[in-house]
Enzyme design. Sequence first.
Site, PDB file in Angstrom:
ATOM      1  N   TYR A   1       5.721   2.705 -12.599  1.00 25.31           N
ATOM      2  CA  TYR A   1       6.852   3.396 -11.481  1.00 25.31           C
ATOM      3  C   TYR A   1       7.047   4.790 -12.044  1.00 25.31           C
ATOM      4  CZ  TYR A   1       7.413  -1.154  -9.546  1.00 25.31           C
ATOM      5  OH  TYR A   1       7.230  -2.415  -8.919  1.00 25.31           O
TER       6      TYR A   1
ATOM      7  N   HIS B   1      15.872  -2.526  -1.528  1.00 29.04           N
ATOM      8  CA  HIS B   1      14.746  -2.855  -2.634  1.00 29.04           C
ATOM      9  C   HIS B   1      14.794  -1.941  -3.637  1.00 29.04           C
ATOM     10  CE1 HIS B   1      12.055  -5.213   0.468  1.00 29.04           C
ATOM     11  NE2 HIS B   1      13.056  -5.765   0.071  1.00 29.04           N
TER      12      HIS B   1
ATOM     13  N   LEU C   1       2.336   0.130  14.475  1.00 26.74           N
ATOM     14  CA  LEU C   1       0.640   0.451  14.966  1.00 26.74           C
ATOM     15  C   LEU C   1       0.293  -0.780  15.707  1.00 26.74           C
ATOM     16  CD1 LEU C   1      -0.757   1.789  11.846  1.00 26.74           C
ATOM     17  CD2 LEU C   1      -0.033   3.253  13.978  1.00 26.74           C
TER      18      LEU C   1
END
Length: 241
Positions: A56, A109, A203
């Site tokens: 991270y 999140h 998409l």
Amino acid sequence: MAKYNNIVILTGAGISAESGLATFRDEEGMWNKHRVEDVATIQAFARNPEYVHDFYNEMKKDLIKVEPNAAHLAITELQKNYPAKISVVTQNVDTLHEKAGNENIYHIHGQINQAVCMNCGNVLTTWNDVTTEDVCQQCHVQGMFKPNIVFFGENLLCMNEVDALLRSCDLFVSIGTSGVVFPANTFVRTAKYYNADTIEFNLKATANNYAFDRHVIGKAGETFPKFVEELLQETKAVADI
Ligand code: APR
């Protein structure tokens, strides 16, 4: 008089794709390069906290550089000019919504530029590396910080507020999420149950396809600003009567 009074916009990695960020499950996605079991579970962190912190910390170096795209900016345009309560519920841990000037943002999140002390719950906001050497400024215990990223198996953040938003919204918009991760992939059905109109921007058709009233296929950076323009025109037309 606006058509909608309470709009919830759920975003996923697809809204950040045109800012140059990888999504998770597309061809070049994050989970094709890294195993979830190694970097995105609480067991992985317990097994090897240094490795997970490094993952991270590296992601942070990329995310600090990227800029919001037209889809993020269109949310700001909508929030500034459309007379309704407009909330952004994001699965993304990047800060592109903030950089674009969006308000009422709920990071369910977590956020890449935060770490949480597992001893006292103190949340540290920093773009610097976080390691197992760091000492918490609140409880003064060393080595108890974990990335403030919700790992698989952990509870989401802000869920009470988000649940209330879903029950009271009259428009639910989903932008750039594959709809495969629980419980974010149930939000559209909650909104629908409470009679919201539901629109998906992606998409392609997603796993949640059936739950949406309308599907707008294309790049969010093109399709969503157009939708915002439509909504603002509608409101202006009504105001001019
Ligand atoms: N415009 C619109 N949609 C796009 C674009 C784009 N330019 N580019 C990609 N997408 C769509 C893809 O078609 C796909 O449906 O974005 C979606 C990205 O899906 P995922 O990679 O699964 O990302 P997301 O849905 O955000 O994942 C949810 O899973 O691993 C966890 O915590 C992680 O928050 C993440 C969660």
